[in-house]
Write a protein that holds these residues in place. Structure first.
Motif, PDB file in Angstrom:
ATOM      1  N   ARG A 274       0.837  -1.222   0.000  1.00 12.02           N
ATOM      2  CA  ARG A 274       0.000   0.000   0.000  1.00 12.02           C
ATOM      3  C   ARG A 274       0.862   1.258   0.000  1.00 12.02           C
ATOM      4  N   TRP A 275       1.848   1.309   0.900  1.00 16.47           N
ATOM      5  CA  TRP A 275       2.666   2.506   1.015  1.00 16.47           C
ATOM      6  C   TRP A 275       3.696   2.600  -0.108  1.00 16.47           C
ATOM      7  N   SER A 276       4.058   1.474  -0.699  1.00 17.34           N
ATOM      8  CA  SER A 276       4.941   1.518  -1.879  1.00 17.34           C
ATOM      9  C   SER A 276       4.209   2.156  -3.056  1.00 17.34           C
ATOM     10  N   ARG A 277       2.932   1.810  -3.220  1.00 18.14           N
ATOM     11  CA  ARG A 277       2.131   2.445  -4.278  1.00 18.14           C
ATOM     12  C   ARG A 277       2.019   3.949  -4.029  1.00 18.14           C
ATOM     13  N   ALA A 278       1.775   4.329  -2.776  1.00 21.78           N
ATOM     14  CA  ALA A 278       1.674   5.751  -2.439  1.00 21.78           C
ATOM     15  C   ALA A 278       3.002   6.452  -2.707  1.00 21.78           C
ATOM     16  N   HIS A 279       4.088   5.813  -2.352  1.00 23.39           N
ATOM     17  CA  HIS A 279       5.417   6.369  -2.576  1.00 23.39           C
ATOM     18  C   HIS A 279       5.660   6.623  -4.068  1.00 23.39           C
ATOM     19  N   MET A 280       5.355   5.624  -4.883  1.00 25.35           N
ATOM     20  CA  MET A 280       5.556   5.773  -6.333  1.00 25.35           C
ATOM     21  C   MET A 280       4.663   6.870  -6.910  1.00 25.35           C
ATOM     22  N   ARG A 281       3.415   6.935  -6.437  1.00 23.52           N
ATOM     23  CA  ARG A 281       2.487   7.954  -6.930  1.00 23.52           C
ATOM     24  C   ARG A 281       2.990   9.349  -6.575  1.00 23.52           C
ATOM     25  N   LEU A 282       3.429   9.527  -5.338  1.00 28.42           N
ATOM     26  CA  LEU A 282       3.928  10.837  -4.918  1.00 28.42           C
ATOM     27  C   LEU A 282       5.196  11.222  -5.676  1.00 28.42           C
ATOM     28  N   GLU A 283       6.099  10.267  -5.851  1.00 30.68           N
ATOM     29  CA  GLU A 283       7.306  10.561  -6.632  1.00 30.68           C
ATOM     30  C   GLU A 283       6.925  11.044  -8.031  1.00 30.68           C
ATOM     31  N   HIS A 284       5.977  10.369  -8.645  1.00 32.49           N
ATOM     32  CA  HIS A 284       5.523  10.748  -9.989  1.00 32.49           C
ATOM     33  C   HIS A 284       4.917  12.158  -9.989  1.00 32.49           C
ATOM     34  N   LEU A 285       4.059  12.440  -9.018  1.00 32.12           N
ATOM     35  CA  LEU A 285       3.413  13.758  -8.941  1.00 32.12           C
ATOM     36  C   LEU A 285       4.424  14.869  -8.707  1.00 32.12           C
ATOM     37  N   LEU A 286       5.464  14.594  -7.930  1.00 31.32           N
ATOM     38  CA  LEU A 286       6.434  15.641  -7.580  1.00 31.32           C
ATOM     39  C   LEU A 286       7.431  15.930  -8.693  1.00 31.32           C
TER      40      LEU A 286
ATOM     41  N   LEU B  15       7.498   2.107   9.708  1.00 31.64           N
ATOM     42  CA  LEU B  15       6.560   2.694   8.756  1.00 31.64           C
ATOM     43  C   LEU B  15       5.411   3.382   9.486  1.00 31.64           C
ATOM     44  N   ASP B  16       4.862   2.716  10.475  1.00 35.87           N
ATOM     45  CA  ASP B  16       3.762   3.289  11.264  1.00 35.87           C
ATOM     46  C   ASP B  16       4.182   4.590  11.933  1.00 35.87           C
ATOM     47  N   GLU B  17       5.409   4.623  12.475  1.00 33.99           N
ATOM     48  CA  GLU B  17       5.891   5.820  13.180  1.00 33.99           C
ATOM     49  C   GLU B  17       6.047   7.012  12.242  1.00 33.99           C
ATOM     50  N   VAL B  18       6.587   6.771  11.056  1.00 39.06           N
ATOM     51  CA  VAL B  18       6.766   7.858  10.083  1.00 39.06           C
ATOM     52  C   VAL B  18       5.409   8.417   9.659  1.00 39.06           C
ATOM     53  N   ILE B  19       4.485   7.541   9.327  1.00 35.84           N
ATOM     54  CA  ILE B  19       3.159   7.985   8.883  1.00 35.84           C
ATOM     55  C   ILE B  19       2.464   8.765   9.995  1.00 35.84           C
ATOM     56  N   LYS B  20       2.526   8.235  11.217  1.00 37.45           N
ATOM     57  CA  LYS B  20       1.870   8.906  12.351  1.00 37.45           C
ATOM     58  C   LYS B  20       2.452  10.310  12.566  1.00 37.45           C
ATOM     59  N   ALA B  21       3.771  10.431  12.538  1.00 38.28           N
ATOM     60  CA  ALA B  21       4.414  11.732  12.766  1.00 38.28           C
ATOM     61  C   ALA B  21       4.017  12.746  11.699  1.00 38.28           C
ATOM     62  N   TRP B  22       3.985  12.319  10.442  1.00 34.93           N
ATOM     63  CA  TRP B  22       3.611  13.236   9.361  1.00 34.93           C
ATOM     64  C   TRP B  22       2.134  13.597   9.428  1.00 34.93           C
ATOM     65  N   ARG B  23       1.291  12.665   9.825  1.00 36.83           N
ATOM     66  CA  ARG B  23      -0.143  12.981   9.960  1.00 36.83           C
ATOM     67  C   ARG B  23      -0.364  14.010  11.074  1.00 36.83           C
TER      68      ARG B  23
ATOM     69  N   VAL C   8       8.517  11.841   1.051  1.00 32.49           N
ATOM     70  CA  VAL C   8       8.806  10.729   0.150  1.00 32.49           C
ATOM     71  C   VAL C   8      10.121  10.054   0.540  1.00 32.49           C
ATOM     72  N   ASP C   9      11.134  10.841   0.886  1.00 30.63           N
ATOM     73  CA  ASP C   9      12.417  10.273   1.302  1.00 30.63           C
ATOM     74  C   ASP C   9      12.280   9.467   2.597  1.00 30.63           C
ATOM     75  N   GLU C  10      11.572  10.029   3.567  1.00 34.12           N
ATOM     76  CA  GLU C  10      11.380   9.324   4.839  1.00 34.12           C
ATOM     77  C   GLU C  10      10.536   8.073   4.648  1.00 34.12           C
ATOM     78  N   LEU C  11       9.530   8.171   3.794  1.00 34.71           N
ATOM     79  CA  LEU C  11       8.688   7.012   3.503  1.00 34.71           C
ATOM     80  C   LEU C  11       9.518   5.902   2.864  1.00 34.71           C
ATOM     81  N   HIS C  12      10.390   6.269   1.951  1.00 37.24           N
ATOM     82  CA  HIS C  12      11.279   5.295   1.305  1.00 37.24           C
ATOM     83  C   HIS C  12      12.115   4.559   2.350  1.00 37.24           C
ATOM     84  N   ASP C  13      12.748   5.319   3.241  1.00 36.24           N
ATOM     85  CA  ASP C  13      13.579   4.704   4.287  1.00 36.24           C
ATOM     86  C   ASP C  13      12.750   3.811   5.209  1.00 36.24           C
ATOM     87  N   ALA C  14      11.551   4.262   5.553  1.00 37.40           N
ATOM     88  CA  ALA C  14      10.678   3.483   6.435  1.00 37.40           C
ATOM     89  C   ALA C  14      10.220   2.195   5.760  1.00 37.40           C
TER      90      ALA C  14
END
Length: 152
Positions: free
Chosen positions: A53-65, A113-121, A94-100
């Protein structure tokens, strides 16, 4: 036993072996019609689903940016909570998501992964409030600070 493929009949005759293989990470089962089935611990399945799920989001965001402009809410879709961030912040996300994602996959644990998403939210929610946004992103100088006395 990692390369062993069980037959449908093994569910009755070797059920303990099938379950042991599944508990150990993976049990392959060939159905009567030739369909290949896999049994694995639910925790591992959930991890794989989250990483996908988060890999798809990562790829989508990279594409949009790649366009150099912040995506709008429609383009963000289920990631619309990121709308509070500018392009530079989104790149950092996107960079932090990649590392997570790498850590979660390597550790076989979604905690990073959960910690990164929670902090950004949490940060996104804070930036939605105009006062908090001005405090968090505004410029502050020494004149903005005042001496306070200790409460009595």
């Amino acid at each position: 036993m990692a390369d062993m493929i069980f037959q449908a009949s093994d569910l009755a005759t070797k059920r303990t072996e099938v379950l042991d293989a599944a508990r150990d990470g993976l049990a392959r089962l060939r159905d009567k019609d030739g369909t290949s089935l896999v049994m694995l611990p639910e925790r591992r399945l959930r991890l794989l689903e989250e990483i996908a799920r988060w890999s798809r989001a990562h790829m989508r965001l990279e594409h949009l940016l790649r366009r150099e402009v912040a995506p709008d809410v429609g383009e963000l879709g289920d990631l619309a909570w990121l709308r509070a961030f500018d392009v530079d912040d989104l790149r950092e996300f996107v960079d932090e998501l990649h590392d997570a994602l790498l850590a979660a996959s390597s550790d076989e644990d979604p905690t990073a992964l959960d910690e990164v998403i929670k902090a950004w939210r949490i940060t996104a929610r804070q930036l939605e409030d105009p006062l908090r946004r001005s405090i968090l992103l505004g410029r502050h100088g020494p004149d903005d600070l005042v001496q306070v006395s200790e409460p009595q």
